[in-house]
Design an enzyme around this catalytic site. Structure first.
Site, PDB file in Angstrom:
ATOM      1  N   LYS A 192       0.859  -1.184   0.000  1.00 28.64           N
ATOM      2  CA  LYS A 192       0.000   0.000   0.000  1.00 28.64           C
ATOM      3  C   LYS A 192       0.895   1.233   0.000  1.00 28.64           C
ATOM      4  O   LYS A 192       1.431   1.617   1.028  1.00 28.64           O
ATOM      5  CB  LYS A 192      -0.923   0.022   1.225  1.00 28.64           C
ATOM      6  N   SER A 210       5.781   7.505   9.810  1.00 27.78           N
ATOM      7  CA  SER A 210       5.972   8.259  11.051  1.00 27.78           C
ATOM      8  C   SER A 210       5.881   7.345  12.273  1.00 27.78           C
ATOM      9  O   SER A 210       5.213   6.301  12.244  1.00 27.78           O
ATOM     10  CB  SER A 210       4.912   9.350  11.140  1.00 27.78           C
ATOM     11  N   GLU A 229      10.357   1.128  10.136  1.00 25.75           N
ATOM     12  CA  GLU A 229      11.343   2.173   9.787  1.00 25.75           C
ATOM     13  C   GLU A 229      10.646   3.495  10.029  1.00 25.75           C
ATOM     14  O   GLU A 229       9.825   3.932   9.221  1.00 25.75           O
ATOM     15  CB  GLU A 229      11.738   2.042   8.313  1.00 25.75           C
ATOM     16  N   CYS A 274      13.825  10.892   6.518  1.00 24.15           N
ATOM     17  CA  CYS A 274      13.985  10.451   7.905  1.00 24.15           C
ATOM     18  C   CYS A 274      15.437  10.602   8.333  1.00 24.15           C
ATOM     19  O   CYS A 274      15.736  10.706   9.512  1.00 24.15           O
ATOM     20  CB  CYS A 274      13.539   9.005   8.039  1.00 24.15           C
ATOM     21  N   GLU A 302      10.822  16.135  14.483  1.00 30.48           N
ATOM     22  CA  GLU A 302      11.277  15.946  13.106  1.00 30.48           C
ATOM     23  C   GLU A 302      10.759  17.132  12.273  1.00 30.48           C
ATOM     24  O   GLU A 302       9.558  17.378  12.231  1.00 30.48           O
ATOM     25  CB  GLU A 302      10.692  14.635  12.599  1.00 30.48           C
TER      26      GLU A 302
END
Ligand code: NAD
Length: 487
Positions: free
Chosen positions: A184, A239, A260, A294, A391
């Protein structure tokens, strides 16, 4: 071959779901638009998958699993190798498609295409190196055998920021290991993944091994797949907040899970560093992917003796970058993915400035079409500012200073994230101390990029668990079985 144009790549990319080797419409017959973040114009309409479509995709993956696991490893590897070659031949088409839907400049998209394809080459070579063990029971008598077998049907959820590579570094090892899968992709950037599915089909991947479901109704369509007892593994890149929810859902059937997740990378510059090289590395670590990575350097920790020199040089470089639509010649920085994302970045900058930070360059949204944000350098940023703890996911470089190495390591580690850290220094003993002392899954020494298909990519703490790439990557898709053999 005619050069790739917007019209040619958009007219050839599939826009349906890929289930059981067939391209099909959504069961609801609805579609959703995919937009160019540089202009807001609609590029394509893509099938909007539903719960029954997700189930059909898992049905196909489950049906294909046994035959795929029994397919000789060399055959699995050669399909990946052919796909590597097809992607490489079509670099321009893939790069243009990616730039259109994601926004990064063409040169960077070409870089991602090469990086993405490399996972297929690497895992085509790993497919034939799946080994077991043979040992004599230490007490004598029986023999201990181990073998590695595929985990089974896997659900893969990928983000929009690297639309191709975040897919290939899951699909490559899964194909090599003999797992079938449902993918997906993010609804912001589904086209690269659909084009990839078409390439794998062309490379000879059997029907049902790879299934792709695009949808805007992500949570609704994903949850039943995760809670289906036939699924064996969930792998997610995205996230930390969403990852946490998915881990909870995966607990129902105790799935194998790889996560991840987000990062908050510190970029350390020591007094003995080559400052010019550090600025060069900072440009890569910060500005690659418009800061939407990231692995983006999120906080610059610079020794107080070189902080001024470093900050001024970085601001000059950042301030001179050319912004624009990624397909235009000379453009170095594209738009952020959405207006909401840009508002979030600006809010972090505004708050830091309110708390006392100084703007050396940038600090504002760029007026006009597209979600552009001016490359920004901030100094005198107070430790409590959210721009240091959260972040950023945009082209903003907050700089703070430190006095000694122990302080630098302590501040670098003072985050719930642990994906990657960067450090510039010429002191080899310090390199060892940093390698051992920095609580991150990856450390870049005198380099602004660590990503490499041959290396294990992944984080610790709330950046997740599991590794993608390297020798480790395929083990995420294998399980060990042990046979006790009494001769
Ligand atoms: P996101 O978590 O919002 O979305 C990632 C994917 O999850 C998308 O496909 C999205 O549609 C899907 N998703 C969202 N909510 C969901 C739900 N409730 N259930 C199931 N699926 C859901 O993240 P994003 O904004 O697309 O990507 C940016 C994030 O990804 C950043 O935090 C970044 O650090 C992280 N990221 C991590 C890595 C890594 O390897 N560690 C690589 C790239 C990006």
């Amino acid at each position: 071959m005619a050069p790739a144009t917007q019209k040619s790549v958009l007219s050839s990319v599939p826009t349906q779901l890929f289930i059981g080797g067939r391209w099909v419409d959504s069961s609801s017959s609805t579609t959703f638009p995919v937009e160019d973040p540089a202009t807001g114009s609609v590029l394509a309409h893509v099938a909007n998958g539903t719960i029954p479509d997700g189930t059909a995709a898992l049905d196909a993956a489950v049906a294909a699993q046994a035959d795929w696991a029994a397919t000789p490893p060399r055959e699995r590897g050669e399909i990946l190798r052919r796909a590597f070659e097809l992607i490489t031949e079509r670099t321009e088409e893939f790069a243009l498609l990616m730039t259109l839907e994601m926004g990064k400049p063409l040169a960077e998209s070409r870089g991602e295409v090469a990086y993405a394809a490399e996972f297929f080459r690497w895992f085509s070579e790993e497919a034939v190196r799946i080994h077991g063990r043979y040992a004599v029971n230490p007490a004598g008598g029986s023999r201990l055998l181990t073998l590695q077998r595929p985990v089974g049907p896997t659900f893969m959820i990928t983000p929009w920021n690297f639309p191709l590579a975040m897919g290939t570094r899951k699909i490559g090892p899964a194909v090599a290991a003999g797992c079938t899968m449902v993918v997906k992709p993010a609804h912001e950037t589904p086209l690269s993944m659909l084009a990839l599915a078409a390439v794998l089909e062309e490379a000879g991947l059997p029907a049902g091994v790879l299934n792709v479901v695009t949808t805007t109704d992500t949570a609704t369509v994903s949850e039943p797949i995760i809670r289906d007892p036939r699924l064996r593994k969930l792998t997610f890149t995205g996230s930390t907040a969403v990852g946490r929810k998915l881990v909870e859902q995966s607990a129902e059937h105790l799935l194998r899970v790889s996560m991840e997740l987000g990062g908050n990378a510190p970029f350390l510059v020591f007094a003995d560093a080559d400052v010019d090289a550090a600025v060069e590395g900072a440009m890569l670590a910060k500005m690659r992917n418009i800061g939407e990575a990231c692995t983006s350097a999120n906080r610059f920790l610079v020794h107080e003796s070189v902080a001024d020199e470093f900050g001024q040089a970085l601001a000059r470089r950042m301030g001179a970058l050319t912004l624009g639509k990624g397909t235009k010649k000379g453009v170095e920085v594209g738009p952020l993915i959405t207006d909401k994302a840009r508002d979030g970045v600006h809010e972090l900058v505004r708050e830091a400035v309110e708390q006392g930070a100084q703007v050396l360059t940038g600090g504002e949204k760029v007026a006009g079409r597209g979600h552009f944000y001016a490359p920004t350098v901030l100094v005198d940023v107070p430790a409590r500012a959210r721009v240091l703890t959260q972040e950023i996911f945009g082209p903003v470089a907050p700089i703070t200073t430190f006095g000694d190495e122990a302080e630098a390591i302590r501040v670098a580690n003072s985050t719930e994230y642990g994906l990657v850290a960067y450090a510039y220094t010429r002191d080899h003993a310090r390199v060892l101390r940093l390698s051992e002392g920095l609580e991150f899954g990856m450390v870049g020494i005198n380099t602004g990029i660590v990503s490499n298909a041959a290396a294990p990519f992944g984080g610790v703490k709330q950046s997740g668990f599991g590794r993608e790439g390297g020798f480790e990557g395929i083990h995420e898709y294998l399980e060990t079985a042990y046979i006790s053999l009494n001769p």
